[in-house]
Enzyme design. Sequence first.
Site, PDB file in Angstrom:
ATOM      1  N   LYS A 194       0.851  -1.188   0.000  1.00 19.42           N
ATOM      2  CA  LYS A 194       0.000   0.000   0.000  1.00 19.42           C
ATOM      3  C   LYS A 194       0.886   1.237   0.000  1.00 19.42           C
ATOM      4  O   LYS A 194       1.685   1.444   0.915  1.00 19.42           O
ATOM      5  CB  LYS A 194      -0.896  -0.017   1.239  1.00 19.42           C
ATOM      6  CG  LYS A 194      -1.752   1.227   1.375  1.00 19.42           C
ATOM      7  CD  LYS A 194      -2.763   1.088   2.494  1.00 19.42           C
ATOM      8  CE  LYS A 194      -3.520   2.388   2.691  1.00 19.42           C
ATOM      9  NZ  LYS A 194      -4.505   2.303   3.766  1.00 19.42           N
ATOM     10  N   LYS A 247      -2.354  -1.623  -3.789  1.00 23.56           N
ATOM     11  CA  LYS A 247      -3.207  -0.433  -3.751  1.00 23.56           C
ATOM     12  C   LYS A 247      -2.358   0.821  -3.892  1.00 23.56           C
ATOM     13  O   LYS A 247      -1.343   0.912  -3.206  1.00 23.56           O
ATOM     14  CB  LYS A 247      -3.928  -0.444  -2.398  1.00 23.56           C
ATOM     15  CG  LYS A 247      -4.787   0.735  -2.125  1.00 23.56           C
ATOM     16  CD  LYS A 247      -5.389   0.591  -0.750  1.00 23.56           C
ATOM     17  CE  LYS A 247      -6.112   1.874  -0.426  1.00 23.56           C
ATOM     18  NZ  LYS A 247      -6.315   2.046   0.955  1.00 23.56           N
TER      19      LYS A 247
HETATM   20  C1  PBG Z   1      -7.480   3.190   5.765  1.00 21.05           C
HETATM   21  C2  PBG Z   1      -7.725   3.144   4.310  1.00 21.05           C
HETATM   22  C3  PBG Z   1      -7.554   4.155   3.349  1.00 21.05           C
HETATM   23  C4  PBG Z   1      -8.060   3.639   2.159  1.00 21.05           C
HETATM   24  C5  PBG Z   1      -8.466   2.337   2.416  1.00 21.05           C
HETATM   25  N1  PBG Z   1      -8.226   2.048   3.749  1.00 21.05           N
HETATM   26  C6  PBG Z   1      -7.087   5.545   3.474  1.00 21.05           C
HETATM   27  C7  PBG Z   1      -5.684   5.847   3.760  1.00 21.05           C
HETATM   28  O1  PBG Z   1      -4.832   4.975   3.881  1.00 21.05           O
HETATM   29  O2  PBG Z   1      -5.423   7.030   3.909  1.00 21.05           O
HETATM   30  C8  PBG Z   1      -8.140   4.382   0.866  1.00 21.05           C
HETATM   31  C9  PBG Z   1      -9.188   3.902  -0.059  1.00 21.05           C
HETATM   32  C10 PBG Z   1      -9.513   4.806  -1.175  1.00 21.05           C
HETATM   33  O3  PBG Z   1      -8.875   5.858  -1.398  1.00 21.05           O
HETATM   34  O4  PBG Z   1     -10.448   4.468  -1.891  1.00 21.05           O
HETATM   35  N2  PBG Z   1      -6.170   3.269   6.136  1.00 21.05           N
END
Ligand code: PBG
Length: 327
Positions: A194, A247
């Site tokens: 991520k 992601k």
């Molecule tokens: C929680 C999380 C996030 C997303 C999914 N889980 C936000 C982040 O990490 O700031 C982002 C999902 C999206 O942008 O659609 N940590």
Amino acid sequence: MDMINRPRRLRTGDTLRKMVRETRMSKSSLIYPTFVVEGQDRKEEIPSMAGQYRYSVDRLMYLAEEMLAAGVDKLMLFGIPDHKDERGSGAWAEDGIVQRAMRALKQRFPQLYLIGDVCMCEYTSHGHCGILHGEYVDNDETVDLLARTALSQVEAGADMVAPSDMMDGRVAAIRATLDRAGHINTPIMSYAVKYASSFYGPFRDAADSAPAFGDRKSYQMDWHNSREAVKEALSDVAEGADLLMVKPAMAYGDIISRVKAATDLPLAAYSVSGEYCMVKTCGRLGYIDEQSVMCEMATAAYRAGADIYLTYFAKELAAAMDEGRIG
Ligand code: PBG
């Protein structure tokens, strides 16, 4: 012209083109990210994500019906509590917003597959994904709370948990906690890879989870790196992850294919809020063909190696699959 190879020969008609396609998709691989809020009779559109809403638990039932009717039977739940605190205690509360949503959904729709996003940022007053010591997010203390959060979601009915916090060691801790409580068959889908991406902007509006100071770069990955993606993926495999995720998706096809080559686990790609927002906004302005771009982006993720696709377009993609516009 004297020519043996004519690649255009296989593109002469739709039937043939579909027969020789290299990438096929099915509705069973779609997951719909869903936002749940407190209160009653609330269905509020998210300003930066036209067509996407935050639902109170009662209204969530209608959404579930709609998704099941469309052939999408997997939801990933994100909770947005009214009250946030330093430690994000709403994340693991037995009557927390996600826990209540899961209980209600499971009771009404046992066939729905529920995935809990496990993270602290929607629940902390400072918006970071864990416990702060000064301005530093403490890894090990956060991991304990993530494991507690995962267990409370499973006890509320989650079929799978998906840690998205990017703390080190959380997959092993969650596995141990679930196993100790007897949940040996509950899979963990790790957001293993991520990135610290600006594509998450609209999500943070939706979840009111933008960090109050600084950014997430001390835990989410630097987008200059791809070998590090393999390192993260392999360490989560070793910790017992059952599925892996990359992601964002759209700008990360190289990462999806690299992780796919390096591991044997089912691989998910998450097409995040910023991707949705760009397509939706340009589509509404008439600058691109929203439906067609949506299909092309999804196909690109699968073509790169994704087996599973998380998208705010899940219902529309399911329809596109039914109608043979994709897959
Ligand atoms: C929680 C999380 C996030 C997303 C999914 N889980 C936000 C982040 O990490 O700031 C982002 C999902 C999206 O942008 O659609 N940590």
